[in-house]
Design an enzyme around this catalytic site. Structure first.
Site, short mmCIF file in Angstrom:
data_model
loop_
_atom_site.label_atom_id
_atom_site.label_comp_id
_atom_site.label_asym_id
_atom_site.label_seq_id
_atom_site.Cartn_x
_atom_site.Cartn_y
_atom_site.Cartn_z
CD GLU A 1 -3.17 -0.96 2.03
OE1 GLU A 1 -3.28 0.10 2.68
OE2 GLU A 1 -3.99 -1.90 2.13
CD GLU A 2 6.15 3.09 2.72
OE1 GLU A 2 7.17 3.80 2.62
OE2 GLU A 2 6.00 2.24 3.62
NE ARG A 3 8.11 -0.96 -1.41
CZ ARG A 3 8.72 -2.07 -1.02
NH1 ARG A 3 8.31 -3.25 -1.47
NH2 ARG A 3 9.74 -2.02 -0.16
N GLY B 1 2.55 5.96 -2.97
CA GLY B 1 3.61 6.83 -3.46
C GLY B 1 3.57 7.01 -4.96
#
Length: 386
Positions: free
Chosen positions: A241-243, A246
């Site tokens: 999810e972070e990637r 981003g």
């Protein structure tokens, strides 16, 4: 990816929020090196923007992750990277594992107020000697009765100066590196936690970042997310999810750079004609816009598969890699067309140039993304595709 009326309504809500609550104040916040995080988070929480794909039971909207990607894309219309980064830490970096694997008691205590905008969270993974090498981190959490005693330090921790809690990855046993780690929610006011001075960064100037130190910090074992030893696996899932956040978040910021450059090169004249009338310039801008659309398509494809329950580690890593490299390419090319004005500090392109450089470092460096992609392609020595 098919967008519904609900997607478009969310898109308008986020865009209006950015236009009203963020962009008018960006210049001031960038100079100050911080923004009124509690005020902004509370306003975002009141609109439901901090819990879009989180469980309704704890105040979230309970929507699939495609809605979170739409929001991430629109937060990218902010005229700085620092504020969207702080929001992304809250929504897509320090709370996904808590929302998915945390006990009801833990989610009621920390997730619900995070969704409401009453709590600020941060994620504690990187260390001085273990950033992208997650398996190599040294922070420990040793059992003592019903508690953990935590010792170590975390580096580059965005939101930490104002955070109410940290989602901490620590070694909870002496087992192998991939099965000896746990995620633990640690209140930041716990005795034994200290912070360094704010880290002066090249970009993301309005976000607050510091080193966090743990000296015999005692927290109850009930603050562990899921079962002991599952922290590495959970953090890898959080990275997806972070990637995706981003990569989605950078898209409209890059489009803004191209649009601003088109406008500037129409006004700027050299040798008796607008700069944009040079074939190389307008061809180059067309190439950059094409690459941005390719990134958008990759993000949307990964998102579609993610909401279907597929493992998107490879696609998310590709999107992250592409976003970081394209961000550098777009901002560098646009800055060149601004000439001397592009080299000034307050120029919107130079700010983007500084801010996007983090995308190739944070959340896993480009080289880590390449390693993941190679492993999943089966191109590493001794590795088969699988």
């Amino acid at each position: 990816m098919n967008f519904t009326q609900e997607h478009e309504e969310l898109r308008r809500t986020v865009k209006n929020f950015v236009d009203k609550e963020i962009n008018p104040y960006v210049e001031e916040w960038e100079i100050d090196g911080h923004f009124p995080m509690r005020e902004i988070f509370k306003k975002a929480g009141d609109l439901g923007l901090l819990g879009i794909s989180k469980p309704e039971k704890f105040g979230g909207m309970g929507l699939d992750y495609s809605y979170s990607v739409v929001a991430a894309e629109e937060f990218g219309t902010a005229h700085c990277g620092g504020v969207p980064l702080a929001i992304g830490v809250q929504t897509d970096m320090c709370t996904p594992a808590l929302a998915r694997f945390g006990s009801d008691a833990l989610r009621e205590e920390f997730l619900a107020p995070s969704i409401a905008g009453d709590y600020i969270g941060c994620i504690g993974v990187s260390e001085v000697g273990a950033g992208s090498d997650v398996a190599g981190l040294k922070t420990t959490a040793r059992k003592d009765g019903d508690d953990y005693i935590i010792n170590g330090a975390k580096m580059w921790i965005t939101n930490s100066p104002q955070a109410d809690f940290i989602c901490l990855l620590a070694n909870t046993s002496d087992d192998k590196p991939h099965v000896n780690k746990s995620l633990i929610v640690v209140p930041m006011n716990t005795p034994g936690i200290t912070l360094s001075q704010h880290i002066e960064k090249l970009g993301m100037r309005s976000s607050e970042t510091a080193q966090v130190f743990f000296d015999d910090v005692r927290v109850p074992q009930r603050n562990r997310i899921g079962h002991e030893g599952a922290g590495f696996m959970m953090q890898m899932l959080q990275f997806q999810e972070e990637r995706l956040f981003g990569a989605a978040n950078i898209i409209k910021g890059l489009e803004y750079c191209v649009d601003q450059t088109i406008e500037y090169t129409r006004q700027r004249h050299t040798f008796g004609q607008p700069v944009i009338d040079n074939q190389y310039v307008h061809f180059r801008l067309a190439e950059l816009q094409t690459e941005i659309e390719a990134l958008r398509a990759l993000v949307y494809q990964a998102t579609e598969l993610y909401i279907k329950g597929r493992d998107v580690t490879k696609l998310a890593s590709m999107a992250k890699l592409k976003a970081g490299r394209l961000g550098r390419e777009v901002t560098d090319s646009c800055l060149q067309f601004w000439g001397g004005m592009g080299y000034t500090w307050d120029n919107p392109i130079s700010r983007a140039y500084r801010d996007v450089r983090l995308v190739s470092i944070g959340g896993g460096a480009d080289e880590i993304m390449l390693g993941i992609i190679c492993k999943m392609m089966g191109t590493l020595p001794g590795k088969k595709k699988g």
